[in-house]
Structures are given as C-alpha cells and as structure tokens.
Design a protein around this motif. Sequence first.
Motif, PDB file in Angstrom:
ATOM      1  N   SER A   1       0.823  -1.202   0.000  1.00  0.00           N
ATOM      2  CA  SER A   1       0.000   0.000   0.000  1.00  0.00           C
ATOM      3  C   SER A   1       0.863   1.260   0.000  1.00  0.00           C
ATOM      4  CB  SER A   1      -0.921   0.010   1.220  1.00  0.00           C
ATOM      5  OG  SER A   1      -0.174   0.238   2.402  1.00  0.00           O
ATOM      6  N   VAL A   2       0.275   2.342  -0.491  1.00  0.00           N
ATOM      7  CA  VAL A   2       0.986   3.624  -0.513  1.00  0.00           C
ATOM      8  C   VAL A   2       1.348   4.047   0.904  1.00  0.00           C
ATOM      9  CG1 VAL A   2       0.767   6.086  -1.050  1.00  0.00           C
ATOM     10  CG2 VAL A   2      -0.083   4.375  -2.669  1.00  0.00           C
ATOM     11  N   ASP A   3       0.436   3.841   1.846  1.00  0.00           N
ATOM     12  CA  ASP A   3       0.686   4.229   3.226  1.00  0.00           C
ATOM     13  C   ASP A   3       1.898   3.505   3.801  1.00  0.00           C
ATOM     14  OD1 ASP A   3      -0.368   5.798   5.544  1.00  0.00           O
ATOM     15  OD2 ASP A   3      -0.500   3.813   6.449  1.00  0.00           O
ATOM     16  N   ASP A   4       2.007   2.203   3.515  1.00  0.00           N
ATOM     17  CA  ASP A   4       3.148   1.438   4.013  1.00  0.00           C
ATOM     18  C   ASP A   4       4.451   1.876   3.334  1.00  0.00           C
ATOM     19  OD1 ASP A   4       1.569   0.035   5.746  1.00  0.00           O
ATOM     20  OD2 ASP A   4       1.455  -1.794   4.519  1.00  0.00           O
ATOM     21  N   ILE A   5       4.376   2.196   2.057  1.00  0.00           N
ATOM     22  CA  ILE A   5       5.572   2.660   1.345  1.00  0.00           C
ATOM     23  C   ILE A   5       6.056   3.984   1.927  1.00  0.00           C
ATOM     24  CG2 ILE A   5       6.433   3.535  -0.874  1.00  0.00           C
ATOM     25  CD1 ILE A   5       4.556   1.475  -2.220  1.00  0.00           C
ATOM     26  N   VAL A   6       5.120   4.898   2.206  1.00  0.00           N
ATOM     27  CA  VAL A   6       5.473   6.183   2.806  1.00  0.00           C
ATOM     28  C   VAL A   6       6.086   5.972   4.186  1.00  0.00           C
ATOM     29  CG1 VAL A   6       4.557   8.355   3.715  1.00  0.00           C
ATOM     30  CG2 VAL A   6       3.778   7.502   1.498  1.00  0.00           C
ATOM     31  N   THR A   7       5.530   5.032   4.955  1.00  0.00           N
ATOM     32  CA  THR A   7       6.068   4.733   6.285  1.00  0.00           C
ATOM     33  C   THR A   7       7.528   4.317   6.201  1.00  0.00           C
ATOM     34  OG1 THR A   7       3.907   4.077   7.165  1.00  0.00           O
ATOM     35  CG2 THR A   7       5.852   3.226   8.308  1.00  0.00           C
ATOM     36  N   VAL A   8       7.839   3.390   5.309  1.00  0.00           N
ATOM     37  CA  VAL A   8       9.213   2.909   5.167  1.00  0.00           C
ATOM     38  C   VAL A   8      10.122   4.017   4.638  1.00  0.00           C
ATOM     39  CG1 VAL A   8      10.708   1.220   4.038  1.00  0.00           C
ATOM     40  CG2 VAL A   8       8.426   0.530   4.821  1.00  0.00           C
ATOM     41  N   ASN A   9       9.644   4.772   3.657  1.00  0.00           N
ATOM     42  CA  ASN A   9      10.468   5.844   3.098  1.00  0.00           C
ATOM     43  C   ASN A   9      10.759   6.923   4.138  1.00  0.00           C
ATOM     44  OD1 ASN A   9      11.743   6.884   0.594  1.00  0.00           O
ATOM     45  ND2 ASN A   9      10.386   8.609   0.958  1.00  0.00           N
ATOM     46  N   ASN A  10       9.803   7.203   5.011  1.00  0.00           N
ATOM     47  CA  ASN A  10      10.038   8.181   6.070  1.00  0.00           C
ATOM     48  C   ASN A  10      11.088   7.696   7.062  1.00  0.00           C
ATOM     49  OD1 ASN A  10       8.222   9.930   4.950  1.00  0.00           O
ATOM     50  ND2 ASN A  10       6.652   9.684   6.516  1.00  0.00           N
ATOM     51  N   ILE A  11      11.119   6.401   7.321  1.00  0.00           N
ATOM     52  CA  ILE A  11      12.160   5.852   8.185  1.00  0.00           C
ATOM     53  C   ILE A  11      13.523   6.029   7.520  1.00  0.00           C
ATOM     54  CG2 ILE A  11      13.058   3.728   9.219  1.00  0.00           C
ATOM     55  CD1 ILE A  11      10.099   2.842   9.498  1.00  0.00           C
ATOM     56  N   LYS A  12      13.585   5.806   6.223  1.00  0.00           N
ATOM     57  CA  LYS A  12      14.815   6.062   5.475  1.00  0.00           C
ATOM     58  C   LYS A  12      15.244   7.519   5.648  1.00  0.00           C
ATOM     59  CE  LYS A  12      16.145   6.751   0.627  1.00  0.00           C
ATOM     60  NZ  LYS A  12      15.759   6.504  -0.783  1.00  0.00           N
ATOM     61  N   ARG A  13      14.300   8.446   5.536  1.00  0.00           N
ATOM     62  CA  ARG A  13      14.604   9.866   5.648  1.00  0.00           C
ATOM     63  C   ARG A  13      15.054  10.219   7.072  1.00  0.00           C
ATOM     64  NH1 ARG A  13      10.032  12.609   5.232  1.00  0.00           N
ATOM     65  NH2 ARG A  13      11.150  14.575   4.932  1.00  0.00           N
ATOM     66  N   ALA A  14      14.469   9.549   8.082  1.00  0.00           N
ATOM     67  CA  ALA A  14      14.872   9.797   9.463  1.00  0.00           C
ATOM     68  C   ALA A  14      16.303   9.346   9.698  1.00  0.00           C
ATOM     69  CB  ALA A  14      13.919   9.077  10.423  1.00  0.00           C
ATOM     70  N   TRP A  15      16.697   8.209   9.110  1.00  0.00           N
ATOM     71  CA  TRP A  15      18.084   7.760   9.234  1.00  0.00           C
ATOM     72  C   TRP A  15      19.026   8.717   8.516  1.00  0.00           C
ATOM     73  CZ3 TRP A  15      20.994   4.560  11.966  1.00  0.00           C
ATOM     74  CH2 TRP A  15      20.347   3.613  12.760  1.00  0.00           C
ATOM     75  N   ARG A  16      18.605   9.241   7.379  1.00  0.00           N
ATOM     76  CA  ARG A  16      19.413  10.226   6.677  1.00  0.00           C
ATOM     77  C   ARG A  16      19.615  11.457   7.560  1.00  0.00           C
ATOM     78  NH1 ARG A  16      18.780  14.235   2.402  1.00  0.00           N
ATOM     79  NH2 ARG A  16      20.710  15.436   2.632  1.00  0.00           N
ATOM     80  N   PHE A  17      18.538  11.896   8.231  1.00  0.00           N
ATOM     81  CA  PHE A  17      18.613  13.036   9.133  1.00  0.00           C
ATOM     82  C   PHE A  17      19.619  12.762  10.253  1.00  0.00           C
ATOM     83  CE2 PHE A  17      16.983  14.983  13.093  1.00  0.00           C
ATOM     84  CZ  PHE A  17      17.096  16.326  12.758  1.00  0.00           C
ATOM     85  N   LEU A  18      19.586  11.551  10.804  1.00  0.00           N
ATOM     86  CA  LEU A  18      20.531  11.175  11.850  1.00  0.00           C
ATOM     87  C   LEU A  18      21.963  11.293  11.345  1.00  0.00           C
ATOM     88  CD1 LEU A  18      20.239   7.996  14.085  1.00  0.00           C
ATOM     89  CD2 LEU A  18      22.408   8.675  13.089  1.00  0.00           C
ATOM     90  N   LEU A  19      22.239  10.714  10.179  1.00  0.00           N
ATOM     91  CA  LEU A  19      23.605  10.702   9.662  1.00  0.00           C
ATOM     92  C   LEU A  19      24.087  12.084   9.244  1.00  0.00           C
ATOM     93  CD1 LEU A  19      23.371   7.401   7.591  1.00  0.00           C
ATOM     94  CD2 LEU A  19      24.609   7.746   9.737  1.00  0.00           C
ATOM     95  N   ASP A  20      23.156  12.942   8.851  1.00  0.00           N
ATOM     96  CA  ASP A  20      23.530  14.307   8.458  1.00  0.00           C
ATOM     97  C   ASP A  20      23.791  15.209   9.658  1.00  0.00           C
ATOM     98  OD1 ASP A  20      23.490  13.911   5.770  1.00  0.00           O
ATOM     99  OD2 ASP A  20      21.598  14.942   5.391  1.00  0.00           O
TER     100      ASP A  20
END
Length: 211
Positions: free
Chosen positions: A56-75
């Motif tokens: 589902s789109v909702d699940d894809i957004v959930t996973v992609n947001n986790i990716k973005r949160a990890w990027r925020f951590l590393l940045d």
Amino acid sequence: MEPVRNDTTTDRRTAVELAKRLLVDLIWRTAKIEVDGVTFPDTQEIFDGRAPEGMSVDDIVTVNNIKRAWRFLLDNIDYPVDWQYIREYNRIIGEGRVRDAGRLREYGVRMCGTGWVPETPAVESSQERVRGILEESEGEDTAMLLFGAVTRGQWFSDGNKRTAFDVVADNVFFAEKKAESGETKQGAGYDHSPDIQGDFEEIISPDELPF
C-alpha cells in the motif's frame, strides 16, 4: 609524514560508515515495528526509489520516512540530542501520514494490553524529562531512558516507537563520540536538506571494518 588521527574521530567515522553499510537492514528492522509483513527485499526496493508490488501507498510512505529519518541522523551527528531534535525525528517519520507529526499528543490514550494510561504530555514537562536524562546518565543508559520516556509516555500522536528507535540509535552509535570529539555544534541548527541519495555513496570496504 601522515598526521596523527584522533581515535575518537576514527571510531565515529567507522560507526557512521558501518551504519551506512547496514542502512537497509536498519530501516527494515525499524519498519517491522509498524508495517506487517514488510520484507528486506521490499525495503531494498523502497530504498532504491521503487514501489514493491502489492504494498500500500501508506506502508511505502512509512518505510520511506524511516529512510529519511536515518538520513537526518547521519547528516546531523554533530548536533546534540535534545527536545527539538526528538520532535524533528517524529515530524519526519509522520510526514505525509500524520496531520500533527512532530507535535505533542493533546488527547488521552491507553496502552493496549496493559492498565497503563499515560498522562497527556506538556511541553515543559517533556523538555525537563529529556534534560534530566541527558544530565544524569550517559551512553547506553541515556539511550534506554530516552526510549522509555518517549514510548511509555506516548508523547506523540503516532510513531513513538519509531521515533524512540532512532533516538536510541543516535545515542548508542554517536552520543559519546559527539561529547568526546569536541565537535558538537551547541546552539547550531541541524541540517535538513531534501536530497536523499548523496549521503549513502561513500561506503566502507569490508577490509576496513573492525571485525
């Protein structure tokens, strides 16, 4: 003659690069908290910018947001973990899914399967709780106490466990290195650039890993 490298700087660089190597696995393990049945190949597809078939789109957004949160951590590994930092994690995790992402919960909730009823959080008490943990503990103890404060207190409308997971990761991997290196940007704003791809290009080789 090569310059002498600070051991703390070297250790932190290794930790960051190891996190980059394991990033898809870290995202997947975080995503499993929220997305039933998500697989490692699904996570890899989303990480690469593709939509897994049948998800589902909702699940894809959930996973992609986790990716973005990890990027925020590393940045932002030089930025100290504080109340605003935790709120930003939650905002990123809930963006596009939760209307009030990053804002404190303003209504009552119950913890499923238990008799625990968290209080409705207030900005002042939440800030004081974070400040007290940071002042009175260190290392893994800080990480676990922050995790418990966010999850048990259910501070946000959604994404409390995912938010707390990233906060723990930040502390366990990087917090002591921030303090020891003297590179912490006290008072400086953290970086939140929209670009996603560039920060995972430099990958450490297996020969450089510490095990």
